[in-house]
Design an enzyme around this catalytic site. Structure first.
Site, short mmCIF file in Angstrom:
data_model
loop_
_atom_site.label_atom_id
_atom_site.label_comp_id
_atom_site.label_asym_id
_atom_site.label_seq_id
_atom_site.Cartn_x
_atom_site.Cartn_y
_atom_site.Cartn_z
CE LYS A 83 44.26 39.27 46.40
NZ LYS A 83 42.91 39.84 46.16
CB SER A 158 43.32 41.09 42.69
OG SER A 158 42.70 41.15 43.95
CB SER A 182 39.61 40.94 43.98
OG SER A 182 39.98 41.99 43.11
#
Length: 467
Positions: A83, A158, A182
């Site tokens: 990420k 997220s 997330s």
């Protein structure tokens, strides 16, 4: 006339097939497949689906091709992504924002070091909403990330880019982290498994360690429980958590009947929609059929907890933008931040004097959370209070107050685990009428990830015949 739902997938007749990460690593160890074959297949898959999903932030294919794989590792040669809020040597880290253009990182984050010790090969970095604040991966200036089950819908956030790529079949496992849901939110929205570990279980990034309350946990999203369990085992092999009981390498469902509390509506005031309610109730019946005892439980949160968590989120937005020139990039331009970041920052400035009280109450949440397990081994709830919304519903371009109302009603279950530090896992629980997945959420006491993994194995086996 009915129209086909716009779906995207990359399940091709190639080296990856429909295998999960554990199966692919076994093929690498046996010599039946080489890491190079897996890397090239994954690259082709990513390039096939990303024009529609918009999930990739940075490609690092040449780096992946040059990676030497340790075949003794649990996930040897498995292609993956990290990420884009986590440093990887030589790759930029842009945190989902247009406020600056990142330079290549000078070293790996401790999170990356532990992640790579599993044997996986990084193909690049996935997209997230600005600083991970939103529950949809949408932007002020750019294309949103889309859900591969139905591209009109959000993949959550997220870790939305990671969730979309794994659900589409581009890679079997991808990095995710969780400061308010997330890992679990994109797992739920994409029909995946997402374990948010206990605080202190895995390595933290440098930013998490400096927070007044460390709400951030690192992990992965996967298509199988055993991939999540294998990743946890690999992390423990690399660096065991000294303050917590070991998880071990959990490889099957347990046989011991457990006491499971059921919570359908959030005590914070959000009412769960009918499709999500039905999915969680089906999950409860499946657990009972497995021999577990399920009864109604209470979660120790209310509207005050929700207000305090938003206040803390607002403080993080203020700190992220106020210190960015010093800590991130001297050319950081906060005027290019999206409406959610700017709205949260403004809210913190307006209510500055209330922040100490909010922090004080949030710090008491761990004791309240642990008390909820006096009569239960785990608690079952929704991940989210309603099914994944369409693209635009959580857009940061809408009025701030409207977006915050929508977020509070949507993300009504996951933040308690971040504040308390307790573990939780999101698991698939069905699909909505529009074809997008719905997740169920299991929580346990601090350090009890093994309980969650065994329950998840049992549900996976009962619902999909996976052994």
């Amino acid at each position: 006339m009915t129209h086909p739902r716009p779906q995207v997938h990359a399940y091709f007749d190639d080296a990856l097939g429909e295998h999960d990460g554990v199966a692919l690593a076994a093929l690498v160890r046996s010599g039946e497949r080489s890491p190079a074959e897996l890397i090239e297949a994954a690259i082709a898959r990513v390039e096939a689906v990303d024009p529609e999903l918009h999930a990739v932030q940075v490609r690092a294919y040449d780096r992946a091709r040059a990676t030497r794989v340790d075949t003794d590792t649990l996930l040897a040669g498995v292609p993956t992504f990290i990420k884009d809020n986590t440093d990887v040597l030589g790759l930029p880290t842009n945190h989902g924002t247009a406020c600056f253009v990142a330079k290549p990182a000078k070293h790996d984050s401790p999170v990356t070091t532990q992640y790579l010790a599993s044997g996986m090969v990084v193909l690049g970095k996935t997209r997230l909403p600005e600083f991970g604040f939103n529950a949809a991966t949408e932007y002020r200036f750019d294309e949103p990330v889309r859900n591969p089950w139905n591209t009109d819908y959000s993949p959550g956030a997220s870790s939305g880019g990671s969730g979309a790529l794994v659900a589409a079949g581009a890679v079997p496992i991808s990095h995710a982290n969780d400061g308010g849901g997330s890992i679990r939110i994109p797992a739920a929205c994409n029909g995946l498994v997402g374990l948010k570990p206990s605080r202190g279980r895995f390595a933290d990034g440098p930013q998490a360690k400096s927070l007044p309350i460390n709400v951030v946990a690192e992990g992965v999203v996967t298509r199988s429980v055993r991939d999540t369990a294998a990743y946890a085992a690999a992390c423990e092999q690399y660096a065991p958590a000294k303050a917590l009981l070991p998880i071990g390498h959990v490889q099957s469902a347990g046989s011991q009947p457990l006491r499971i509390g059921l919570v359908i509506d959030s005590p914070s005031g959000a009412v769960t929609d009918s499709e999500t309610r039905a999915a969680v109730e089906r999950t409860a019946k499946t657990l009972e059929a497995m021999g577990h005892y399920v009864d109604v439980a209470a979660i120790p949160i209310d509207t005050q907890f929700a207000d305090d968590f938003v206040a803390y989120w607002a403080m993080l937005a203020f700190l992220s933008t106020r210190t960015a020139r010093l800590l991130i990039d001297r050319h950081f331009n906060a005027k290019r931040a999206d409406g959610l970041t700017l709205g949260l920052r403004s809210q913190f400035q307006r209510h500055l004097l209330s922040a100490p009280g909010a922090l004080r109450r949030l710090k008491k949440a761990q004791a309240d959370y642990e008390a909820a397990f006096a009569a239960h081994d785990a608690i079952l709830s929704p991940v989210l209070s309603h099914v994944p919304p369409k693209i635009g519903y959580l857009s940061p371009q809408q009025p701030f107050e409207q977006l915050m109302d929508r977020l509070r009603n949507y993300v009504a279950f996951t933040p308690l685990n971040n504040v308390s530090g307790g573990p939780a896992i999101a698991i698939p629980a069905g699909r909505s009428a529009e074809g997008v997945p719905i997740g169920a959420h299991l929580s346990a006491k601090l350090g009890d990830e093994a309980v969650l993994l065994r329950l998840a194995y049992g549900l996976e086996d009962a619902q999909w015949g996976v052994s």
